[in-house]
Design a protein around this motif. Sequence first.
Motif, mmCIF file in Angstrom:
data_model
loop_
_atom_site.group_PDB
_atom_site.id
_atom_site.type_symbol
_atom_site.label_atom_id
_atom_site.label_comp_id
_atom_site.label_asym_id
_atom_site.label_seq_id
_atom_site.Cartn_x
_atom_site.Cartn_y
_atom_site.Cartn_z
ATOM 1 N N ILE A 37 0.842 -1.201 0.000
ATOM 2 C CA ILE A 37 0.000 0.000 0.000
ATOM 3 C C ILE A 37 0.874 1.247 0.000
ATOM 4 C CG2 ILE A 37 -1.671 1.335 1.337
ATOM 5 C CD1 ILE A 37 -2.772 -1.436 2.289
ATOM 6 N N ALA A 38 1.883 1.266 0.838
ATOM 7 C CA ALA A 38 2.753 2.435 0.965
ATOM 8 C C ALA A 38 3.565 2.690 -0.306
ATOM 9 C CB ALA A 38 3.682 2.269 2.153
ATOM 10 N N ASP A 39 3.867 1.647 -1.066
ATOM 11 C CA ASP A 39 4.683 1.792 -2.271
ATOM 12 C C ASP A 39 3.904 2.245 -3.495
ATOM 13 O OD1 ASP A 39 6.893 1.050 -0.842
ATOM 14 O OD2 ASP A 39 7.086 -0.949 -1.731
ATOM 15 N N ALA A 40 2.611 2.419 -3.363
ATOM 16 C CA ALA A 40 1.805 2.871 -4.505
ATOM 17 C C ALA A 40 2.285 4.250 -4.956
ATOM 18 C CB ALA A 40 0.334 2.928 -4.132
ATOM 19 N N LYS A 41 2.338 4.443 -6.259
ATOM 20 C CA LYS A 41 2.846 5.712 -6.790
ATOM 21 C C LYS A 41 1.794 6.803 -6.829
ATOM 22 C CE LYS A 41 6.510 3.586 -9.382
ATOM 23 N NZ LYS A 41 7.158 3.360 -10.646
#
Length: 61
Positions: A37-41
Amino acid sequence: MREVDVPDALALAADPEATAARHRLSYSHRKEHDRTIADAKSDATSAHRVEKRIAKLRGGS
C-alpha cells in the motif's frame, strides 16, 4: 510483540472486522501488506489497494 506502521489510509478505514483479522496476521504478513500500500505511486492506486486489502481481510476476494 513487534508492530508495523499502519498506512494512514488503512488506519482510517476503521473497519473492526478487518482490523481484527489484520492483528491475527504474522508480523511479516502485516509488513508486506502495508508495504504494498505504501509503495503505490498514486493516491488512487493506494486507495484501490486499501479497498482490496480490507475486502480480503474480511474474507472476500
